[in-house]
Scaffold this active site. Structure first.
Site, mmCIF file in Angstrom:
data_model
loop_
_atom_site.group_PDB
_atom_site.id
_atom_site.type_symbol
_atom_site.label_atom_id
_atom_site.label_comp_id
_atom_site.label_asym_id
_atom_site.label_seq_id
_atom_site.Cartn_x
_atom_site.Cartn_y
_atom_site.Cartn_z
ATOM 1 N N HIS A 45 6.157 6.642 7.421
ATOM 2 C CA HIS A 45 5.231 7.140 8.440
ATOM 3 C C HIS A 45 5.293 6.297 9.717
ATOM 4 C CE1 HIS A 45 2.157 4.295 6.560
ATOM 5 N NE2 HIS A 45 1.949 4.079 7.835
ATOM 6 N N SER A 99 0.836 -1.169 9.179
ATOM 7 C CA SER A 99 1.696 -0.302 8.376
ATOM 8 C C SER A 99 3.136 -0.786 8.372
ATOM 9 C CB SER A 99 1.661 1.127 8.916
ATOM 10 O OG SER A 99 0.469 1.755 8.561
ATOM 11 N N ASP A 140 6.787 6.866 0.688
ATOM 12 C CA ASP A 140 6.573 6.393 2.062
ATOM 13 C C ASP A 140 7.418 5.154 2.381
ATOM 14 O OD1 ASP A 140 5.369 6.467 4.598
ATOM 15 O OD2 ASP A 140 3.802 5.074 3.980
#
Length: 258
Positions: free
Chosen positions: A65, A204, A110
């Site tokens: 992502h 992230s 992910d």
């Protein structure tokens, strides 16, 4: 720690509940300048938005992502304002995703492997981090780090990376906290039961390092960050070791575990 904030526009279209895509370390302190030699800062036209981990001189592992148009990676960074003499900047030469990733689920598998356009050199502030050799145990002390927000609600990104210690928790804790997530996700649950320490927006793609081993990638969490009883979720790296090693060895068609 809904990591899905890094790619806000994309994730908002697909995951209205995902809020922590790119979070920062809340409740931590400035990292020692020599403790994050594998940490990669990822920038696009809007500025810093994600982190990654240098696996070797040519490959970076981050969250899928965190994909963005025309991003750059800076290795050897501490202060975003003050250049380290050995800091190196690279562009992506190739981006590899799990070929069996579900296209309709932005959070499925992910991970993203990024091949650099030229190798980096090890230096005082740059060194790769190996894949884990064994899975972590519940109760393990884990280190989180990143340039993500250091405040849980209003986004406050620091100039230097922040680090903190949290603990690996039983998966059931996160399953109860995030019932919206499919049970088949390969994740680790980590945080502190009382809250107050967490990854947050902008973290992230960064690492969860447990007992010295690279065990997780910042993935998902609650907003505001650091709230009890909602610890963070991290992609479980060891479950993808074979895929990562296969891609780096040249088999870019290798399949991830289901």
């Amino acid at each position: 720690m809904v990591l899905v904030r890094v790619v806000a526009n994309l994730l908002i279209l697909q995951l209205s509940y995902a809020q922590k895509v790119s979070e920062l370390v809340v409740g931590g302190d400035e990292c020692n300048i020599n403790e994050h030699r594998s940490l990669v800062a990822i920038f696009n036209s809007t500025g810093f938005f994600c982190s990654g981990i240098l696996l070797n001189q040519e490959w970076v592992l981050t969250a899928s992502h965190c994909d963005s148009t025309n991003f750059q990676m800076k290795i050897g960074v501490h202060s975003k304002k003050t250049l380290n003499q050995d800091e190196q900047t690279r562009n992506p030469k190739e981006k590899i995703f799990c070929p069996n990733k579900k296209n309709d689920d932005a959070l499925d598998k992910d991970l993203m492997l990024v091949r650099l356009d030229s190798p980096v050199s090890d230096s005082e502030h740059i060194a790769p981090l190996s894949l884990p050799s064994s899975p972590p145990s519940v109760g393990s002390v884990c280190r989180i780090m990143g340039w993500g927000s250091i405040t849980p609600i209003q986004k406050t990104n620091p100039d230097v990376p922040h680090c903190a210690n949290i603990n690996l928790l039983d998966d059931a804790v996160c399953r109860a906290a995030y019932p919206e997530l499919p049970a088949e996700y390969r994740t680790l649950c980590a945080g502190v039961p009382e809250g107050g320490i967490d990854t947050c927006n902008g973290d992230s793609g960064g690492p969860l390092i447990c007992n010295g081993q690279f065990q997780g990638i910042v993935f998902y969490g609650a907003h505001p960050c650091g709230q009890a009883p909602k610890p963070g979720l991290y992609t479980k790296v060891i479950d993808y070791n074979t895929w990562i090693e296969s891609v780096i060895a040249g088999n870019t068609a290798a399949t991830c575990p289901p």
